[in-house]
Structure formats: C-alpha cells, structure tokens
Design an enzyme around this catalytic site. Structure first.
Site, short mmCIF file in Angstrom:
data_model
loop_
_atom_site.label_atom_id
_atom_site.label_comp_id
_atom_site.label_asym_id
_atom_site.label_seq_id
_atom_site.Cartn_x
_atom_site.Cartn_y
_atom_site.Cartn_z
N GLN A 1 3.14 9.81 1.20
CA GLN A 1 4.38 8.86 1.09
C GLN A 1 5.22 9.52 0.07
O GLN A 1 6.46 9.00 0.00
CB GLN A 1 4.05 7.45 1.42
CG GLN A 1 3.49 7.28 2.74
CD GLN A 1 3.06 5.70 2.77
OE1 GLN A 1 2.30 5.17 2.23
NE2 GLN A 1 4.26 4.92 3.12
N HIS B 1 -2.47 7.55 6.90
CA HIS B 1 -1.51 8.13 6.17
C HIS B 1 -2.18 9.54 5.79
O HIS B 1 -1.60 10.71 5.87
CB HIS B 1 -0.84 7.64 4.99
CG HIS B 1 0.39 6.96 5.37
ND1 HIS B 1 1.25 7.35 6.03
CD2 HIS B 1 0.58 5.46 5.32
CE1 HIS B 1 2.26 6.53 6.26
NE2 HIS B 1 1.90 5.30 5.81
N HIS C 1 -4.51 1.53 7.52
CA HIS C 1 -3.30 2.23 7.34
C HIS C 1 -3.20 3.34 6.41
O HIS C 1 -2.53 4.19 6.82
CB HIS C 1 -2.16 1.09 7.23
CG HIS C 1 -0.90 1.40 7.36
ND1 HIS C 1 -0.02 0.69 8.49
CD2 HIS C 1 -0.12 2.11 6.39
CE1 HIS C 1 1.42 1.39 7.91
NE2 HIS C 1 1.26 2.06 6.96
N GLU C 2 -3.54 3.14 5.25
CA GLU C 2 -3.11 4.13 4.23
C GLU C 2 -4.17 5.12 4.42
O GLU C 2 -3.70 6.50 4.17
CB GLU C 2 -3.50 3.33 2.82
CG GLU C 2 -2.54 2.27 2.63
CD GLU C 2 -0.95 2.74 2.72
OE1 GLU C 2 -0.59 3.88 2.53
OE2 GLU C 2 -0.43 1.65 2.96
N CYS D 1 5.89 -0.12 7.60
CA CYS D 1 5.55 1.07 6.73
C CYS D 1 6.79 1.36 5.81
O CYS D 1 7.80 1.41 6.33
CB CYS D 1 5.12 2.21 7.39
SG CYS D 1 4.76 3.69 6.50
N LEU D 2 6.55 1.74 4.55
CA LEU D 2 7.46 1.96 3.59
C LEU D 2 8.33 3.54 4.18
O LEU D 2 9.22 3.73 3.62
CB LEU D 2 6.99 2.13 2.25
CG LEU D 2 6.60 0.74 1.68
CD1 LEU D 2 6.05 1.19 0.07
CD2 LEU D 2 7.77 -0.11 1.45
N GLY E 1 0.67 -1.24 0.02
CA GLY E 1 -0.01 -0.02 0.08
C GLY E 1 0.86 1.27 0.01
O GLY E 1 1.95 1.28 0.60
#
Length: 177
Positions: free
Chosen positions: A51, A145, A141-142, A99-100, A46
C-alpha cells in the site's frame, strides 16, 4: 515521523505478491515506523507494504481505541514481518471492511472467524498470534494485500464492479476540482 503516500486502486503494485524479507534490520524498522505513522495519519487500523508501493512482506496494525481530539491515544502497534497463516477455523465471520487503498468504499466480507499467524516481530523474533474478531479480519485483510488480493476480490463480480464504478466516479470528480 514520516508520512508516505498511500497507493490506491488501480495501481498494479496492489495486485502483486510481496517477497519475503531476509533480515529485520534498522532499514526495515524505519520502514515499519513510517508505515505506522502513515497508517495513523490516514487514519486506519492496518497497512501492508504494497500500500506504500513496497513489495516486501511487512504489515503493521493497531486496533487501539481512537480517543477524542486533543487526547493522546494509547497505542498498541503490531508489526509483522513474513506473516503466515498457519491455522484457519472452519467457523465463518462476516464484518464490514474498508481499505485505505480503496478510499470511502466498504462491504461485508466473510473470512474464517479465528486464525493463527506465525511472523517475525519488530526485533526479528519469531512470534505466533491467535486472532479472532476484528483482529482476525484485519490480519487476514493485510496478509491478503501481501498476496496481491484486495478485500473487493472476496465480493461477487457485481458488488466489486459497483464499488469500482463508484470509486472511478469519485476520483474523476476530484480531478475536476
């Protein structure tokens, strides 16, 4: 295929709330395609616009199984514009999340087990999705963000501080190399 840099903590864009998108047009579709390419390259499941340093309410996901090297994976991308959670179950679910934007760090996060999300798809059409399991955790989660919330914000101060210290140590070590 365009890979764009992924923003990592402590970049302040990760703590900002993204603004709603007015129209799904070709420029926004290019952004979503670039986000998807970036996510696959990372690799991740995701990615939210924050991000990659953009503050619009756009996210992409793909929970398809990754296959061995040399075998083209069957991809099933999900594009969400202006996603909004319209239902959350009372039943909790706990899963390990990473997380990236917080590379190499993972922790158990508790979230509602089932959510229903309203959004615009890749073509600007209104959609609704009910999600459970990994998909539920990923979409929450996304969307977090897009609201300026990181998965570590769901942890105790002690756990959050431990992760941030580990990350700072790793980042400092990479600068020395």
């Amino acid at each position: 295929m365009t890979i764009v840099p992924i923003v990592t903590v402590p970049d302040p864009v990760l703590k900002q709330r993204a603004t709603e998108v007015g129209t799904v047009d070709d420029a926004l579709r290019r952004q979503m395609d670039n986000m998807l390419d970036t996510m696959y390259d990372a690799p991740g499941i995701g990615l939210a616009a924050n991000q990659i340093g953009l503050l619009n309410r756009v996210l992409v996901m793909d929970l398809s199984e990754r296959l061995e090297d040399g075998v083209e994976p069957k991809r099933n991308p999900i594009y969400m514009v202006n996603p909004e959670i319209i239902f959350k179950s009372e039943e909790p679910s706990e899963m390990e999340e990473g997380c990236l934007s917080i590379p190499g760090q993972y922790a158990l996060v508790q979230r509602p087990a089932i959510v229903r999300v309203k959004y615009l798809d890749y073509n600007g059409q209104g959609q609704e999705m009910e999600a459970s399991g990994l998909l539920s955790h990923c979409v929450q989660h996304e969307i977090d963000h897009l609201n300026g919330v990181l998965f570590i914000d769901h942890l105790s101060k002690l756990k959050r501080d431990m992760i941030m210290k580990k990350l700072a140590k790793l980042q400092k070590g990479q600068q020395v190399l």
